[in-house]
Motif scaffolding. Sequence first.
Motif, short mmCIF file in Angstrom:
data_model
loop_
_atom_site.label_atom_id
_atom_site.label_comp_id
_atom_site.label_asym_id
_atom_site.label_seq_id
_atom_site.Cartn_x
_atom_site.Cartn_y
_atom_site.Cartn_z
N HIS A 199 1.38 -1.00 0.09
CA HIS A 199 0.04 -0.26 0.12
C HIS A 199 1.23 1.53 0.18
CE1 HIS A 199 -2.33 -3.11 1.77
NE2 HIS A 199 -3.73 -2.45 1.41
N CYS A 200 0.04 2.31 0.14
CA CYS A 200 0.30 3.64 0.36
C CYS A 200 0.50 3.85 1.35
CB CYS A 200 -0.01 4.90 -1.49
SG CYS A 200 0.42 6.35 -0.65
N SER A 201 1.59 4.21 2.05
CA SER A 201 1.16 4.62 3.25
C SER A 201 0.51 5.89 3.86
CB SER A 201 3.20 5.18 4.37
OG SER A 201 3.25 6.21 3.51
N GLY A 202 0.73 6.96 2.66
CA GLY A 202 -0.45 7.91 2.83
C GLY A 202 -1.90 8.10 2.16
N CYS A 203 -2.51 7.27 1.23
CA CYS A 203 -3.31 7.14 0.62
C CYS A 203 -3.74 6.06 0.84
CB CYS A 203 -3.86 7.21 -0.63
SG CYS A 203 -3.40 7.07 -2.18
N ARG A 204 -3.39 4.42 1.31
CA ARG A 204 -3.80 3.45 1.93
C ARG A 204 -4.29 2.96 0.70
NH1 ARG A 204 -1.63 2.27 5.54
NH2 ARG A 204 -0.88 3.83 7.22
N GLU A 227 6.75 9.07 -7.18
CA GLU A 227 5.24 9.70 -6.83
C GLU A 227 3.74 8.94 -7.39
OE1 GLU A 227 4.05 13.75 -8.53
OE2 GLU A 227 2.62 13.02 -9.32
N CYS A 228 3.32 9.13 -5.50
CA CYS A 228 1.77 8.15 -5.98
C CYS A 228 0.81 8.75 -6.87
CB CYS A 228 1.51 7.85 -4.19
SG CYS A 228 -0.25 7.09 -3.96
N PRO A 229 0.75 7.71 -7.61
CA PRO A 229 -0.01 7.63 -9.10
C PRO A 229 -2.12 7.84 -8.68
CG PRO A 229 0.07 5.39 -9.00
CD PRO A 229 1.22 6.25 -7.48
N TYR A 230 -2.31 7.91 -6.98
CA TYR A 230 -3.04 7.90 -6.25
C TYR A 230 -3.36 9.31 -5.73
CZ TYR A 230 -3.39 3.57 -7.87
OH TYR A 230 -3.12 2.27 -8.63
N CYS A 231 -2.38 9.65 -4.37
CA CYS A 231 -2.43 10.65 -3.73
C CYS A 231 -1.24 12.07 -4.74
CB CYS A 231 -2.03 10.41 -2.38
SG CYS A 231 -0.76 9.99 -2.00
N HIS A 232 -0.43 11.33 -4.98
CA HIS A 232 0.65 12.41 -5.53
C HIS A 232 1.91 13.25 -4.91
CE1 HIS A 232 -1.34 12.15 -10.04
NE2 HIS A 232 -2.61 12.91 -8.94
#
Length: 239
Positions: A199-204, A227-232
Amino acid sequence: MSDAKTLLDLSAVDLLLMRIKKQLEDLPQRAQLLALRTKRAEIDAKAQQVEQMRKECEQTIAKLQDEETMLKAKNAEVQNQVDSTNNYKEVAALTKEIEGFAKRLEKIEFETLKLLERTDKIAAVEQQVATAQARLSKQDTDLHESFQLQAGTLKKEELKAVQAREQFLADLPNDLAARYEKAREAKGGFGAAHVEGSHCSGCRVAFTEGQIAKFREIQEAGDKVSECPYCHRLLVVEL
Ligand SMILES: [Zn+2]
């Protein structure tokens, strides 16, 4: 790459800053002080009301006393007239007048007594109100002190965190620092995350194995950060 670690440290400090800010906002003394002020306003209004009642009583008593003095003077005057006449009719009329004075004086005495009793009761209430005011003042001071103490501690922590984040930002290459700040501002809070499990620790949001492999590849290639493609948020794979 140590920039990755710095990014995560920076993010952690920003998370801490958010927590401190929230703690400062949520200090219970704020709500308690507000509630106390409302109570205080009620008691102050009551104090004014009671003072007004007492003043009215005192004014009425003063008026009655003036009337009493005036009646006694008149009474003495009429008494003199009685003493200086032998006219039966005149004496009868004057006596009637004297009786009228006596009746009114009796009424004044009765009313004054009642008002004095009322003044005593009002004074007792005034005392209670003053005690409540003093108690609330003390509570207000105590709450203020404890608020200052806790807020002061949090402010110190905040200052340390702000200094730490400045140092972390300075440690990063300019472009990376700018990317981080942009991501942080866009998300509000913190601007870097890491891959935690899948998971991304920022947006899960979960990544595929392929995505993770790609992030790792970019990171291992050198000076790039994905960068996370979801929360950037800037995304660190592994340290
Ligand atoms: Zn994310």
